[in-house]
Design an enzyme around this catalytic site. Structure first.
Site, PDB file in Angstrom:
ATOM      1  CE1 TYR A 165      -3.802   2.222   0.799  1.00  0.00           C
ATOM      2  CE2 TYR A 165      -2.231   3.376   2.444  1.00  0.00           C
ATOM      3  CZ  TYR A 165      -3.288   3.498   1.704  1.00  0.00           C
ATOM      4  OH  TYR A 165      -4.297   4.607   1.831  1.00  0.00           O
ATOM      5  CG  ASP A 260       6.014   3.418   0.503  1.00  0.00           C
ATOM      6  OD1 ASP A 260       6.130   3.914   1.691  1.00  0.00           O
ATOM      7  OD2 ASP A 260       4.620   3.429   0.180  1.00  0.00           O
ATOM      8  CE  LYS A 288       2.698   5.209   8.192  1.00  0.00           C
ATOM      9  NZ  LYS A 288       1.169   5.276   8.368  1.00  0.00           N
TER      10      LYS A 288
HETATM   11  N1  HOZ Z   1      -1.920   1.180   6.920  1.00  0.00           N
HETATM   12  C1  HOZ Z   1      -2.192   2.625   6.930  1.00  0.00           C
HETATM   13  C2  HOZ Z   1      -1.092   3.527   7.076  1.00  0.00           C
HETATM   14  N2  HOZ Z   1      -0.038   2.952   6.615  1.00  0.00           N
HETATM   15  C3  HOZ Z   1      -3.184   2.948   8.240  1.00  0.00           C
HETATM   16  C4  HOZ Z   1      -3.561   4.288   8.414  1.00  0.00           C
HETATM   17  C5  HOZ Z   1      -4.786   4.689   7.678  1.00  0.00           C
HETATM   18  O1  HOZ Z   1      -5.287   4.361   6.746  1.00  0.00           O
HETATM   19  O2  HOZ Z   1      -5.580   5.460   8.167  1.00  0.00           O
END
Ligand code: HOZ
Length: 453
Positions: A165, A260, A288
């Protein structure tokens, strides 16, 4: 650094019983009010608890490794704001940095010196980056990196891995993990077919498939983007030699390799996953942790690539809040704190204690799990495993995960509210909190062993 012991685990409220938590009435009211004015009651789908059921907890404050909800319940936090809160919540150094910015002004729409300082910090830690550009989110970072790769190579196709993702830009929401998988839309509605057609897919950790794809399309491919340690199909580390194999393949065909590292950057070490595995990408995406919990993203590469960006080159990308002083200030304080000696050893030790204890607890209860972990990021998959890619991750028993999640939540432990996410340990967690988590997990696994769905 030695783990701190002064903070305790979740504190129970008044309800008693197994949970000891107060009823979630205020969260339920808050959710009802939110649903009237926010789509699904949330600003990001996974927060809605649809995958695990029950009322999403509305948090009102946090300190260290503990979240407090609007009902006054406390939870030991293993979500960590989905990754950025590696120091824990309301860390004094981050707070002081924010305070300084707030006294001096937090939005100028001009360059600031601190942007150069944080750029120097990141470049010193991640040698594949010579020049960097800050944006506002991981989504922006990956989206912009793809455009840059296309502009640099003059090619249109990109390759991504099933189950990785990279945020929600059109061309990247194809067989995407995280909430896209959790909610059954790995290839989202609203993405034009023409956009999706520009994205080719391969299974994660499958070098042979990538070779076959490159043999057919290699000279039309601008970039291969992946999470060097997948975090959004749950935590899935790269197989031995996989990243190095991709590096060689990309070199052979003149394809840019994009890591990423929005999750893994400064999470698995100062040099990110690329430092850990010794493989240099062409472009790195960050987010992040580099903002310490403020909205931020960044992408960086060697100079000749980055100089294709406007105002030097023809690839356009911009942002009103990019390099915002508050995000840069808190981010820089966070990165500096991560340079203290022993920080990553502490994260490793706490995370190993948790993983070893969970394995023992599941074994004792006769519950089958498979755990993947790299440093302080990990996932408990409810299946025998091994989990090495998207197809194997999806074999997990998501209902069992939901049961486990609820049992942990009701004892005061906040886990990712979906199976296809990573859990995080922070520097604010204590051994005592980890041990309390393990005691709760023993009870949760025992309940699961008896559970008839
Ligand atoms: N896996 C997503 C962030 N890497 C979770 C956060 C989200 O979608 O709010």
């Amino acid at each position: 650094m030695k783990p701190r012991e002064e903070s305790v685990g979740a504190r129970s409220g008044v309800a008693g019983g197994l949970t000891g938590l107060r009823p979630d009435g205020e969260s339920a009211s808050a959710f009802a009010a939110a649903q009237k004015v926010l789509a699904g009651g949330v600003n990001s789908p996974v927060r809605a608890f649809k995958a695990v059921g029950g009322v999403p907890r509305f948090m009102s404050r946090a300190q260290g490794a503990v979240l407090t909800d609007v009902d006054g319940n406390e939870y030991v936090d293993y979500v960590g704001g989905w990754g950025p809160m590696v120091l824990g919540h309301v860390d004094e150094r981050a707070k002081a940095a924010a305070g300084k910015v707030l006294c001096k002004g937090w939005c100028f729409g001009t360059p600031t010196e601190q942007e150069t300082v944080i750029a120097q910090r990141i470049i010193a830690d991640i040698p594949s980056i010579e020049v960097i550009r800050f944006v506002n989110s991981g989504t922006e970072a990956t989206m912009s990196a793809i455009r840059l790769a296309r502009g640099f190579t003059g090619r249109d196709l990109i390759v991504k891995c099933e189950g990785c993702y990279h945020g929600h830009a059109d061309g990247l929401l194809v067989e995407a993990g995280s909430g896209a998988t959790t909610f059954g839309a790995p290839s989202s509605a609203g993405v034009p077919a023409a956009m999706a057609a520009g994205t080719l897919l391969v299974p994660y950790n499958d070098l042979d498939s990538a070779r076959v794809l490159f043999a057919a399309h290699g000279r039309s491919i601008a970039a291969f983007i992946l999470e060097p340690i997948a975090g959004n199909m749950g935590c899935v580390p790269p197989a031995d030699g996989y990243l190095a194999g991709l590096r060689s393949l990309c070199d052979e065909y003149g394809v840019l390799l994009i890591f990423d590292e929005v999750i893994t950057g400064f999470r698995v070490g100062l040099g990110g996953a690329q430092g850990l595995y010794g493989v240099r990408p062409d472009i790195t995406c960050l987010g992040k942790i580099i903002g310490g919990g403020l909205p931020v993203g960044a992408y960086g590469a060697r100079r000749e690539i980055m100089e294709r960006l406007s105002p030097l080159g023809p690839v356009y990308q911009a942002g009103t809040l990019a390099g915002n002083p508050l995000a840069v200030g808190v981010g820089l304080a966070t990165l500096e704190a991560l340079h203290e000696p022993g920080v990553y050893a502490q994260l490793e030790s706490l995370s190993a204690r948790l993983a070893d204890g969970l394995a023992a607890a599941a074994r004792a209860a006769g519950v089958t799990i498979c755990q993947n972990r790299v440093g302080s990021m990990s996932t408990v998959f409810f299946q025998a495993g091994p989990v090495t890619d998207y197809a194997s991750a999806r074999k997990s028993d998501v209902r069992a995960y939901g049961f486990y999640f609820q049992k942990m939540l009701n004892q005061g432990f906040y886990l990712p509210p979906a199976q296809f996410e990573a859990a995080f340990v922070s520097l604010a967690h204590t051994e005592r909190q980890i041990d309390e988590t393990l005691a709760a997990a023993e009870r949760a696994f025992a309940g699961l062993a008896r559970w008839v769905p």
